[in-house]
Design a protein around this motif. Structure first.
Motif, mmCIF file in Angstrom:
data_model
loop_
_atom_site.group_PDB
_atom_site.id
_atom_site.type_symbol
_atom_site.label_atom_id
_atom_site.label_comp_id
_atom_site.label_asym_id
_atom_site.label_seq_id
_atom_site.Cartn_x
_atom_site.Cartn_y
_atom_site.Cartn_z
ATOM 1 N N ALA A 23 0.852 -1.187 0.000
ATOM 2 C CA ALA A 23 0.000 0.000 0.000
ATOM 3 C C ALA A 23 0.886 1.235 0.000
ATOM 4 N N VAL A 24 0.519 2.194 -0.818
ATOM 5 C CA VAL A 24 1.226 3.465 -0.843
ATOM 6 C C VAL A 24 0.190 4.575 -0.847
ATOM 7 N N ALA A 25 0.555 5.686 -0.233
ATOM 8 C CA ALA A 25 -0.377 6.816 -0.148
ATOM 9 C C ALA A 25 0.339 8.100 -0.538
ATOM 10 N N TYR A 26 -0.438 9.010 -1.125
ATOM 11 C CA TYR A 26 0.080 10.295 -1.584
ATOM 12 C C TYR A 26 -0.897 11.383 -1.198
ATOM 13 N N ARG A 27 -0.386 12.596 -1.128
ATOM 14 C CA ARG A 27 -1.226 13.781 -0.944
ATOM 15 C C ARG A 27 -0.900 14.719 -2.096
ATOM 16 N N PHE A 28 -1.939 15.139 -2.774
ATOM 17 C CA PHE A 28 -1.785 16.031 -3.916
ATOM 18 C C PHE A 28 -2.582 17.298 -3.665
ATOM 19 N N PRO A 29 -2.123 18.423 -4.208
ATOM 20 C CA PRO A 29 -2.909 19.648 -4.074
ATOM 21 C C PRO A 29 -4.241 19.502 -4.805
ATOM 22 N N SER A 30 -5.215 20.225 -4.343
ATOM 23 C CA SER A 30 -6.538 20.187 -4.979
ATOM 24 C C SER A 30 -6.488 21.032 -6.238
ATOM 25 N N ASP A 31 -5.893 20.467 -7.262
ATOM 26 C CA ASP A 31 -5.591 21.183 -8.487
ATOM 27 C C ASP A 31 -5.701 20.199 -9.642
ATOM 28 N N ALA A 32 -6.115 20.668 -10.797
ATOM 29 C CA ALA A 32 -6.284 19.794 -11.969
ATOM 30 C C ALA A 32 -4.985 19.072 -12.340
ATOM 31 N N ARG A 33 -3.833 19.668 -12.058
ATOM 32 C CA ARG A 33 -2.551 19.015 -12.364
ATOM 33 C C ARG A 33 -2.369 17.722 -11.578
ATOM 34 N N SER A 34 -3.061 17.611 -10.458
ATOM 35 C CA SER A 34 -2.927 16.425 -9.613
ATOM 36 C C SER A 34 -3.425 15.157 -10.287
ATOM 37 N N VAL A 35 -4.323 15.301 -11.240
ATOM 38 C CA VAL A 35 -4.817 14.123 -11.975
ATOM 39 C C VAL A 35 -3.645 13.444 -12.687
ATOM 40 N N GLY A 36 -2.854 14.208 -13.391
ATOM 41 C CA GLY A 36 -1.692 13.655 -14.088
ATOM 42 C C GLY A 36 -0.644 13.123 -13.125
ATOM 43 N N TRP A 37 -0.426 13.831 -12.020
ATOM 44 C CA TRP A 37 0.546 13.373 -11.029
ATOM 45 C C TRP A 37 0.114 12.038 -10.425
ATOM 46 N N ALA A 38 -1.174 11.897 -10.134
ATOM 47 C CA ALA A 38 -1.674 10.639 -9.563
ATOM 48 C C ALA A 38 -1.512 9.498 -10.561
ATOM 49 N N PRO A 82 -7.856 22.004 1.208
ATOM 50 C CA PRO A 82 -7.135 20.817 1.670
ATOM 51 C C PRO A 82 -6.625 19.963 0.511
ATOM 52 N N ALA A 83 -5.604 19.195 0.810
ATOM 53 C CA ALA A 83 -5.035 18.283 -0.180
ATOM 54 C C ALA A 83 -5.987 17.117 -0.427
ATOM 55 N N ILE A 84 -5.760 16.435 -1.525
ATOM 56 C CA ILE A 84 -6.504 15.232 -1.871
ATOM 57 C C ILE A 84 -5.608 14.048 -1.531
ATOM 58 N N GLY A 85 -6.165 13.066 -0.849
ATOM 59 C CA GLY A 85 -5.411 11.861 -0.519
ATOM 60 C C GLY A 85 -5.664 10.786 -1.560
ATOM 61 N N VAL A 86 -4.605 10.118 -1.986
ATOM 62 C CA VAL A 86 -4.716 9.035 -2.951
ATOM 63 C C VAL A 86 -3.944 7.852 -2.383
ATOM 64 N N ARG A 87 -4.573 6.684 -2.440
ATOM 65 C CA ARG A 87 -3.942 5.473 -1.893
ATOM 66 C C ARG A 87 -4.161 4.321 -2.870
ATOM 67 N N PHE A 88 -3.095 3.542 -3.092
ATOM 68 C CA PHE A 88 -3.155 2.354 -3.931
ATOM 69 C C PHE A 88 -2.818 1.159 -3.051
ATOM 70 N N VAL A 89 -3.667 0.137 -3.081
ATOM 71 C CA VAL A 89 -3.481 -1.033 -2.229
ATOM 72 C C VAL A 89 -3.505 -2.289 -3.105
ATOM 73 N N LEU A 90 -2.448 -3.082 -3.004
ATOM 74 C CA LEU A 90 -2.363 -4.327 -3.753
ATOM 75 C C LEU A 90 -2.562 -5.482 -2.787
#
Length: 159
Positions: A23-38, A82-90
């Motif tokens: 499992a890995v988690a990230y925090r991205f700014p609430s910004d359209a660029r975050s889609v590409g970063w995620a 606030p930031a957006i949290g993204v998590r991927f779990v395998l």
């Protein structure tokens, strides 16, 4: 490693390789660029987990939709946003994608009822998520919600 007909030395030890993070988690700014970063971080992580192919394509598309929805949910919030949290779990049999936002708004699958709506740019992401994911849902948390989607891992045949 044991070779046929050769005994293992009494001093030899099996080396246990630590497992790759599941499992890995990230925090991205609430910004359209975050889609590409995620998407980029998802692809990087899937390579580290040695998965690819159709799973990567579907997971990338689902991640795009979920993060886009979170960015839209944060639109209009007072600064600082606030930031957006993204998590991927395998797990053994599936990949779970989770996106956390602070909005109380409930995501709704919008079915098409007319030509004008079919041409609308937004509102169809969850239809795609519903079609591609083996399951998806929403979990309320103290600070908003987590929208998750799961994809089954491809079955590999052993010879």
């Amino acid at each position: 490693m044991r070779t046929k007909g050769m005994a293992m030395s009494a001093r030899a030890r099996f080396v246990v390789t630590p497992p790759v993070a599941t499992a890995v988690a990230y925090r991205f700014p609430s910004d359209a660029r975050s889609v590409g970063w995620a998407r980029r971080e998802l692809r990087r992580q899937l390579r580290a987990w040695r998965t690819g192919g159709e799973l990567t394509e579907q997971a990338t598309l689902l991640t795009s939709e979920l993060v886009t929805n979170a960015v839209r949910a944060h639109a209009g919030l007072p600064a600082p946003v606030p930031a957006i949290g993204v998590r991927f779990v395998l797990s053994e049999d599936r990949l779970r994608l989770e996106v956390h936002d602070v909005s109380d708004g409930e995501p709704v699958v919008k079915e098409s009822t007319g030509v004008e709506e079919e041409e609308a740019e937004c509102g169809r992401g969850l239809v795609l998520v519903d079609a591609l994911a083996s399951g998806w849902g929403v979990v309320r948390v103290a600070t908003g919600k987590v929208v998750w989607a799961e994809l089954p891992l491809p079955v590999t045949e052993m010879s």
